[in-house]
Design a protein around this motif. Structure first.
Motif, short mmCIF file in Angstrom:
data_model
loop_
_atom_site.label_atom_id
_atom_site.label_comp_id
_atom_site.label_asym_id
_atom_site.label_seq_id
_atom_site.Cartn_x
_atom_site.Cartn_y
_atom_site.Cartn_z
N LYS A 79 22.78 -46.80 81.31
CA LYS A 79 21.33 -46.74 81.41
C LYS A 79 20.64 -46.75 80.05
O LYS A 79 19.51 -47.19 79.93
CB LYS A 79 20.90 -45.51 82.20
N GLY A 80 21.32 -46.22 79.03
CA GLY A 80 20.68 -46.19 77.73
C GLY A 80 21.58 -45.73 76.62
O GLY A 80 22.62 -45.13 76.84
N ILE A 81 21.15 -46.06 75.41
CA ILE A 81 21.84 -45.66 74.18
C ILE A 81 20.83 -44.94 73.31
O ILE A 81 19.74 -45.46 73.04
CB ILE A 81 22.41 -46.88 73.42
N LEU A 82 21.19 -43.75 72.87
CA LEU A 82 20.37 -42.99 71.94
C LEU A 82 21.05 -43.04 70.58
O LEU A 82 22.23 -42.68 70.46
CB LEU A 82 20.23 -41.54 72.40
N LEU A 83 20.34 -43.51 69.58
CA LEU A 83 20.86 -43.59 68.23
C LEU A 83 20.25 -42.45 67.42
O LEU A 83 19.03 -42.32 67.36
CB LEU A 83 20.53 -44.93 67.59
N ILE A 84 21.11 -41.64 66.80
CA ILE A 84 20.66 -40.52 65.97
C ILE A 84 21.14 -40.75 64.55
O ILE A 84 22.33 -41.03 64.34
CB ILE A 84 21.22 -39.18 66.50
N GLY A 85 20.25 -40.63 63.60
CA GLY A 85 20.62 -40.72 62.19
C GLY A 85 20.68 -39.33 61.60
O GLY A 85 19.85 -38.49 61.87
N TYR A 86 21.71 -39.11 60.81
CA TYR A 86 21.84 -37.80 60.15
C TYR A 86 22.06 -37.96 58.67
O TYR A 86 22.39 -39.00 58.19
CB TYR A 86 22.95 -36.96 60.80
N VAL B 231 29.92 -42.80 83.24
CA VAL B 231 29.09 -42.56 82.06
C VAL B 231 27.81 -43.38 82.19
O VAL B 231 27.85 -44.57 82.49
CB VAL B 231 29.84 -42.90 80.76
N GLU B 232 26.68 -42.73 81.99
CA GLU B 232 25.38 -43.39 82.10
C GLU B 232 24.67 -43.55 80.76
O GLU B 232 23.85 -44.45 80.61
CB GLU B 232 24.48 -42.60 83.06
N TYR B 233 24.97 -42.66 79.82
CA TYR B 233 24.28 -42.70 78.53
C TYR B 233 25.27 -42.52 77.39
O TYR B 233 26.22 -41.74 77.50
CB TYR B 233 23.22 -41.60 78.44
N LEU B 234 25.01 -43.22 76.31
CA LEU B 234 25.80 -43.10 75.09
C LEU B 234 24.88 -42.62 73.98
O LEU B 234 23.78 -43.16 73.80
CB LEU B 234 26.40 -44.46 74.71
N ILE B 235 25.33 -41.63 73.25
CA ILE B 235 24.64 -41.17 72.05
C ILE B 235 25.54 -41.49 70.87
O ILE B 235 26.69 -41.04 70.83
CB ILE B 235 24.33 -39.66 72.10
N ILE B 236 25.03 -42.29 69.95
CA ILE B 236 25.78 -42.62 68.73
C ILE B 236 25.05 -41.97 67.57
O ILE B 236 23.86 -42.23 67.35
CB ILE B 236 25.86 -44.14 68.49
N ALA B 237 25.76 -41.13 66.84
CA ALA B 237 25.20 -40.49 65.65
C ALA B 237 25.83 -41.14 64.42
O ALA B 237 27.05 -41.22 64.33
CB ALA B 237 25.47 -39.00 65.66
N VAL B 238 24.99 -41.62 63.51
CA VAL B 238 25.48 -42.32 62.32
C VAL B 238 24.77 -41.80 61.08
O VAL B 238 23.67 -41.26 61.15
CB VAL B 238 25.27 -43.85 62.43
N ARG B 239 25.42 -42.02 59.96
CA ARG B 239 24.83 -41.63 58.68
C ARG B 239 23.59 -42.47 58.39
O ARG B 239 23.56 -43.66 58.68
CB ARG B 239 25.84 -41.83 57.56
N ASN B 240 22.58 -41.84 57.82
CA ASN B 240 21.43 -42.59 57.32
C ASN B 240 21.81 -43.30 56.04
O ASN B 240 21.35 -44.42 55.79
CB ASN B 240 20.24 -41.66 57.07
#
Length: 152
Positions: free
Chosen positions: A145-152, A107-116
């Motif tokens: 390599k990286g973490i992408l944080l997404i707010g929903y 695994v090279e990238y993590l995407i974490i989606a969290v509530r706004n």
């Protein structure tokens, strides 16, 4: 990564935490088809057979000794997605997500989606500040390599 972001943007009117209080599983259900359309395998339920197991540790004869579950994983196994709801900050679930992704094989990238918004708290901003501190301080080097944080 942009394709994943687009999936969230296109589902925003169905999952926005400023309007809805869905669980992470309910949010993932709205995202299932769009994510599958861009090549992700998405968890289908809570039974052992429905979960996505990502290898962590291998033993004799290359058998998987330990694995962690992911909400979604890219076809090449390099991107893991975790969708969180109420536990993201309150139970430090985002830290567990980072640890587990760091241990997952290839695994090279993590995407974490969290509530706004969660019970009057802006979970996205709190996690963003934590991640920014983690990277700016340069005191801890993660094996991803990286973490992408997404707010929903």
């Amino acid at each position: 990564m942009q394709d994943v972001i687009d999936c969230f943007v296109n589902c925003d009117n169905k999952i926005s935490s400023s309007i809805f209080t869905f669980s992470s599983n309910e949010v993932l259900e709205f995202l299932r088809k769009p994510l599958e359309n861009i090549g992700f395998k998405v968890e289908k339920g809570k039974s052992k057979k429905s979960k996505i197991h990502v290898p962590v540790l291998f033993g004799l004869n290359n058998q998987i000794d330990k694995s962690f579950n992911a909400d979604a994983v890219s076809a090449d196994g390099k991107i893991v997605i975790e969708v969180e709801a109420g536990r993201a900050v309150a139970n430090n679930q985002f830290l567990k997500d980072i640890f587990q992704a760091s241990m997952m094989f290839q695994v090279e990238y993590l995407i974490i989606a969290v509530r706004n918004e969660y019970r009057g708290s802006d979970d996205f901003s709190k996690i963003y500040a934590f991640l920014e501190t983690l990277y700016i301080s340069n005191r801890m080097e993660l094996p991803i390599k990286g973490i992408l944080l997404i707010g929903y």
